[in-house]
Design a protein around this motif. Structure first.
Motif: not given
Ligand SMILES: NC(=O)c1ccc[n+]([C@@H]2O[C@H](COP(=O)([O-])OP(=O)(O)OC[C@H]3O[C@@H](n4cnc5c(N)ncnc54)[C@H](O)[C@@H]3O)[C@@H](O)[C@H]2O)c1
Length: 323
Positions: A13, A33, A39, A63, A154, A158, A184
């Protein structure tokens, strides 16, 4: 030009949001990031490849649990807004690594709120999740429904993030908009999520694991619609604290989703039936009337069209990976 910080900006996202903001040409975008291996980090590096060439883009590999590192980043730029998307995402892995989820999603969020307070950041947009509704049976899910019964670590983290946003908004007048995203999908979707995982397995001729009897339902939201909601939340100024659902407001049974994928991939899915997984909710379904009212949110992409576009992207990237 305004400075904006996107945490998790190399993820699924986040990378779409960065793309949108850079295209506007009026933002200096900083991304934090940590490229962790939830992954393959190579996917995250590929997500940002085009951003790196933009002079208005700055990447901080850091981090969010590392407060001293974050302090350095906040010393360098005065941010107008933070969009906080960095998190350990995914329900099932949170059952095996609850401490990691809490450290990242709760302590990491608190680090950012603290620095936002210290540096007078006016706007904080938090990426929350529909999972906070737990096993809510009242549909569609409304922001007024109670969220006191999360069923995975999780979801609990949140919910905690939303509570911390409320606290900071109340105490320090920081405007916080918590957006509850409903499943998403779209180009660059995380490979662990159902649509992407199923498309990969079906294409490889492997069985897809289906947990339960295929009747679980999700409100699938196309990433462009989510981004338009996040974008307007960045500009939202009418109150100091809001929680807002961002979904498509249509619920799709898992069996129907698999049929759509079979049709678009032109391949039959072999199903490996598995018992329901602890932590998984039976359904999600967003009431989006508040998003419409406050953000002018108006999702455009029905699941049929969204899956069509996802499969186009999936096949294109698979092909170029093979070349
Ligand atoms: N994709 C979905 O369906 C969905 C649904 C509900 C909520 N969300 C929320 O939206 C946000 C983005 O989700 P996404 O699907 O793009 O996930 P994603 O894992 O692709 O993106 C999250 C990013 O955060 C980075 N990250 C994680 N831990 C970190 C840390 N300690 N320090 C710095 N960076 C860190 C990861 O490397 C990653 O690039 C998240 O907060 C997720 O919980 C996503």
């Amino acid at each position: 030009m305004k400075n904006i910080l996107i945490t998790g900006g190399a993820g699924f996202i986040g990378s779409h949001l960065v793309e949108r903001l850079l295209a506007e040409g009026t933002w200096r975008v900083t991304v934090i990031d940590d490229f962790n291996d939830f992954y393959d980090p190579a996917i995250k590096h590929a997500n940002i490849r085009l951003h790196l060439a933009n002079p208005n883009y700055r990447l901080e590999t850091a981090d969010i649990r590392d407060l001293s590192r974050l302090k350095e980043i906040f010393e360098r730029s005065a941010f107008y807004c933070i969009v906080h998307l960095a998190a350990r995402a995914g329900v099932r892995p949170s059952l095996t690594q609850p401490l990691l989820y809490a450290e990242t999603n709760i302590n990491g969020s608190l680090n950012l709120l603290e620095l936002a307070r210290e540096h007078n950041v006016r706007q904080f947009v938090f990426g929350s999740s529909s999972s906070v509704y737990g096993e809510n049976t009242k549909v569609p899910f409304s922001e007024d429904d109670p969220i006191f019964h999360p069923i995975s670590p999780y979801a609990a983290t949140k919910g905690a993030g939303e509570l911390l946003c409320h606290t900071y908004s109340h105490l320090y007048g920081m405007r916080c908009v918590c957006l509850r995203f409903f499943t998403v999908y779209g180009a660059r979707q995380r490979p662990d999520l159902a649509i992407h995982k199923f498309a990969r397995l079906i294409t490889e001729g492997k069985a897809i694991p289906v947990f339960g009897d295929g009747t679980t339902r999700r409100d699938y939201t196309y990433v462009d619609d989510i981004i338009s909601g996040v974008r307007t939340a960045i500009d939202y100024v009418d109150s100091d604290y809001e929680v807002i659902n961002l979904g498509e407001s249509r619920t799709v049974e898992l069996r129907e989703l698999i049929s759509l994928l079979e049709k678009e991939l032109d391949q039959h899915a072999v199903i490996d039936w598995q018992p329901l997984q602890p932590g998984d909710v039976p359904q999600t379904f967003a009431d989006i009337s508040k998003a419409k009212r406050l953000l002018g949110y108006n999702p455009q992409t029905q699941i049929e069209e969204g899956i069509h576009r996802f499969v186009e992207w999936f096949q294109r990237t698979r092909l170029s990976d093979e070349l």
